[in-house]
Design an enzyme around this catalytic site. Structure first.
Site, PDB file in Angstrom:
ATOM      1  CG  ASP A 162      22.203  60.869  22.909  1.00 49.47           C
ATOM      2  OD1 ASP A 162      22.941  60.089  23.541  1.00 49.47           O
ATOM      3  OD2 ASP A 162      22.404  61.215  21.728  1.00 49.47           O
ATOM      4  CG  ASN A 217      26.275  57.868  24.182  1.00 46.73           C
ATOM      5  OD1 ASN A 217      25.148  58.233  23.816  1.00 46.73           O
ATOM      6  ND2 ASN A 217      26.639  56.605  24.167  1.00 46.73           N
ATOM      7  CG  ASP A 231      23.993  56.855  20.997  1.00 42.87           C
ATOM      8  OD1 ASP A 231      23.178  57.668  21.506  1.00 42.87           O
ATOM      9  OD2 ASP A 231      24.131  55.690  21.413  1.00 42.87           O
ATOM     10  CG  ASP A 257      22.479  57.647  27.159  1.00 41.45           C
ATOM     11  OD1 ASP A 257      22.311  58.382  28.145  1.00 41.45           O
ATOM     12  OD2 ASP A 257      23.100  58.009  26.134  1.00 41.45           O
ATOM     13  CG  ASP A 270       7.614  48.046  30.995  1.00 39.60           C
ATOM     14  OD1 ASP A 270       6.821  47.094  30.971  1.00 39.60           O
ATOM     15  OD2 ASP A 270       7.365  49.162  30.517  1.00 39.60           O
ATOM     16  CG  ASP A 320       4.127  44.788  27.931  1.00 40.52           C
ATOM     17  OD1 ASP A 320       3.877  45.975  27.698  1.00 40.52           O
ATOM     18  OD2 ASP A 320       4.172  43.910  27.040  1.00 40.52           O
ATOM     19  CD  GLU A 337      -0.271  47.514  28.549  1.00 39.72           C
ATOM     20  OE1 GLU A 337      -0.443  48.382  27.691  1.00 39.72           O
ATOM     21  OE2 GLU A 337       0.521  46.555  28.390  1.00 39.72           O
ATOM     22  CG  HIS A 339       5.215  53.584  26.027  1.00 31.94           C
ATOM     23  ND1 HIS A 339       4.789  53.227  27.297  1.00 31.94           N
ATOM     24  CD2 HIS A 339       5.270  52.433  25.323  1.00 31.94           C
ATOM     25  CE1 HIS A 339       4.615  51.926  27.343  1.00 31.94           C
ATOM     26  NE2 HIS A 339       4.898  51.417  26.157  1.00 31.94           N
ATOM     27  CG  ASP A 340       1.743  51.620  24.333  1.00 31.65           C
ATOM     28  OD1 ASP A 340       2.752  51.614  23.604  1.00 31.65           O
ATOM     29  OD2 ASP A 340       1.549  50.787  25.235  1.00 31.65           O
TER      30      ASP A 340
HETATM   31  C1  NOJ Z   1       2.249  47.201  25.695  1.00 31.99           C
HETATM   32  C2  NOJ Z   1       3.385  48.155  25.601  1.00 31.99           C
HETATM   33  O1  NOJ Z   1       3.103  49.295  26.360  1.00 31.99           O
HETATM   34  C3  NOJ Z   1       3.589  48.430  24.134  1.00 31.99           C
HETATM   35  O2  NOJ Z   1       4.459  49.506  23.900  1.00 31.99           O
HETATM   36  C4  NOJ Z   1       4.046  47.166  23.471  1.00 31.99           C
HETATM   37  O3  NOJ Z   1       4.117  47.353  22.078  1.00 31.99           O
HETATM   38  C5  NOJ Z   1       3.094  46.010  23.749  1.00 31.99           C
HETATM   39  N1  NOJ Z   1       2.638  45.959  25.100  1.00 31.99           N
HETATM   40  C6  NOJ Z   1       3.775  44.700  23.471  1.00 31.99           C
HETATM   41  O4  NOJ Z   1       4.749  44.452  24.445  1.00 31.99           O
END
Ligand code: NOJ
Length: 543
Positions: free
Chosen positions: A23, A25, A27, A31, A100, A201, A243, A317-318
């Site tokens: 971050d 700034n 908040d 960013d 992405d 995605d 993906e 991130h998933d």
């Molecule tokens: C895969 C993404 O990596 C995930 O974070 C997202 O929730 C779903 N696709 C839906 O876009």
């Protein structure tokens, strides 16, 4: 964009989840200027490419995977000028940006959807998938990946629309050529800005046939990808990664064989589904069986050899943090994080690092439901409660598998809010930030960070890592994963102890020439009687 053909084969990709990276700034939200400020850090690590998770305008129901305008930047992340600056400044470091591309669905606040729902004759109606009720109920039993029905009733036109994720992420209708052409325009818009590729995605969903209950790998999927390739990135030397959760080897080849002209590589997740009970959801936990992991990796390493291209990853991130998942995030955190990296970086494919992995960040292990901000987790909680699971059982599975484990703010230093921000961040910082952070890692020559840096260098220097043929060894050993890579006159052997116990193995036919890397200072050379300490892992050059 880089000149050499297939430049992405020996590149290292670093995934940035903008909301939690830096971050600038105060908040409480990461960013783009924050990412720019950290480019020298990423350059020092030795990466070639940043995969930037969505930064487009979005109501943020799913942290940007719900896009309301593909050609605008989400305001709290910065401006289009900031984005252009990021692309430009990265290039000065020799770092490429890939974006992405989320085109299976949009946000319900995208103009296309706002128009589409107005009336049945609207020119955007067929950009989405609308169906009438069946016997006064949902059109069929298709389920959303975030729990519950995949159909949402909309009273304006008395019909249901399809959503494979939250009901604020309506699915696009890929059968509509007009819609597909709009997607090509978006792709070309970003290529013109100077980016070097895309992470696509849930791309295996675009061929969906909802009336036939087909979600993944629909009949026209490859046709759509090929057509997209020809009309957009295929004209340039870009990298693309799709993906595709449930791809088979045959599918993997189809996606990533250059002759098919679709994608450079895919993310397939077979190895990431081995710690769930087969046939059940990922919340139904099971301990990893190393023999199964060997089988899955070996299948992909040999299946795509000379026919396609693998990506190599443990995190994103998933997914929960790998050191908490397949390693040991307490006593042997450092050893096991290095072991997991060694095992993966010895294989063939393009490695992906997810922010914080390079310093061994762990799961957040939140105890309270309120601390999980992810829309998926909140939906799944309701669903599991309705299915009769206890609160304790659900929280226990969240501590192990919830996506928020990987989304806590990046741990830069030991100041309040971990150097991520000077204000309370959008989600809680992991409690261990005073011990695990970048500042500490850079001060310690033996840190996970420097180990990753060394592994990256090693891959860049030795072609055997890129082109070598993979051969699994000692297949039935339940504790140690070992394999060889052979390329012209060079051969390497990777041995990784997956346990906290001392174990010995006998690779009597092999002779070590040198140790290229090891996570212990004094590893043995004797392959006929190799003793490996807890999570010890070594890459040998062999004769
Ligand atoms: C895969 C993404 O990596 C995930 O974070 C997202 O929730 C779903 N696709 C839906 O876009």
């Amino acid at each position: 964009m880089r000149k050499e053909k297939n430049w992405w084969k020996n590149s290292i990709i670093y995934e940035v989840y903008p909301k939690s990276f830096q971050d600038s700034n105060d908040d409480g939200i990461g960013d783009i200027p924050g990412i720019i400020a950290r480019l020298d850090y990423l350059n020092y690590l030795g990466i070639d490419v940043i995969w930037l998770c969505p930064v487009y305008e979005s109501p943020q129901v799913d942290n940007g995977y719900d896009i309301s305008d593909y050609t605008k930047i989400f305001k709290p992340y910065g401006t289009m000028e900031d984005m252009e600056k990021l692309i430009h400044k990265s290039k000065n470091f020799g770092i490429e940006i890939i974006m992405d591309l989320v085109v299976n669905h949009t946000s319900n606040e995208h103009e296309w959807f706002r128009e589409s729902k107005k009336n049945k004759s609207n020119k955007f109606r067929d950009f989405y998938i609308w169906r009438e009720a069946v016997n006064g109920d949902v059109p069929n039993d298709l389920q959303s990946n975030f729990g519950g029905s995949a159909w949402k009733y909309d009273k304006t036109t008395d019909e249901f629309y399809l959503h494979f994720y939250s009901d604020k992420q309506p699915d696009l209708n890929w059968k509509n050529l007009k819609m597909r052409k709009e997607i090509w325009k978006i792709i070309n818009f970003w290529i013109d800005k100077g980016i070097s590729g895309f992470r696509m995605d849930v791309i295996d969903l675009i061929g969906k046939e909802p009336d036939k209950m087909i979600k993944e790998n629909g009949p026209h999927l490859h046709e759509y990808l090929h057509e997209m390739y020809e009309n957009t990135y295929g004209k340039y030397n870009l990298m693309t990664v799709g993906e595709t959760w449930g791809a088979s080897i045959e599918e993997g080849i189809h996606y990533s064989n250059p002759d098919c002209r679709e994608l450079s590589m895919i993310f397939q997740f077979e190895h990431m589904q081995l710690d769930k009970i087969s046939g059940k959801s990922r919340w139904d936990l099971k301990t990893l069986d190393l023999l199964e992991l060997k089988e899955v990796f070996s299948k992909w390493q040999t299946g795509l050899f000379d026919k396609g291209w693998n990506s190599l990853f443990w995190n994103n991130h998933d997914l929960p943090r790998i050191v908490s998942r397949f390693g040991d995030d307490s006593t042997f955190r450092i050893e096991s994080a290095k072991m997991l990296a060694t095992l993966l970086y010895g294989m063939q494919g393009t490695p992906f690092i997810y922010q914080g992995e390079e310093i061994g960040m762990t799961n957040a292990h939140f105890d309270h439901l309120e601390d999980y901000v992810d829309v998926e987790t909140q939906n799944i909680y309701k669903q599991r409660i309705a299915q009769g699971f206890s609160h304790e059982n659900i929280i226990n599975s969240f501590k192990k598998k919830a996506r928020d484990n990987a989304r806590t703010p990046m741990q830069w230093d030991s100041t309040l809010f971990s150097g991520f921000s000077n204000t309370d961040p959008w989600m809680k910082v992991n409690k261990n930030y005073q011990e695990i952070n970048v500042e500490n890692s850079l001060k310690d020559g033996d840190s996970i960070f420097y180990y990753y840096k060394k592994l990256i260098k090693l891959r860049k220097k030795n072609d055997v890592f890129i082109y070598g043929k993979y051969e699994l060894m000692d297949k039935n050993n339940p504790f140690v994963y070992s394999y060889k890579r052979v390329y012209t006159h060079d051969s390497i052997l990777v041995a990784a102890n997956f346990t906290s116990k001392i174990t010995t193995l006998d690779l009597v036919n092999e002779k070590a020439q040198e140790i290229l890397i090891s996570n212990y200072a004094d590893s043995s050379y004797d392959l006929s009687n190799l003793t490996l300490r807890p999570y010890e892992s070594i890459i040998f050059r062999i004769r």
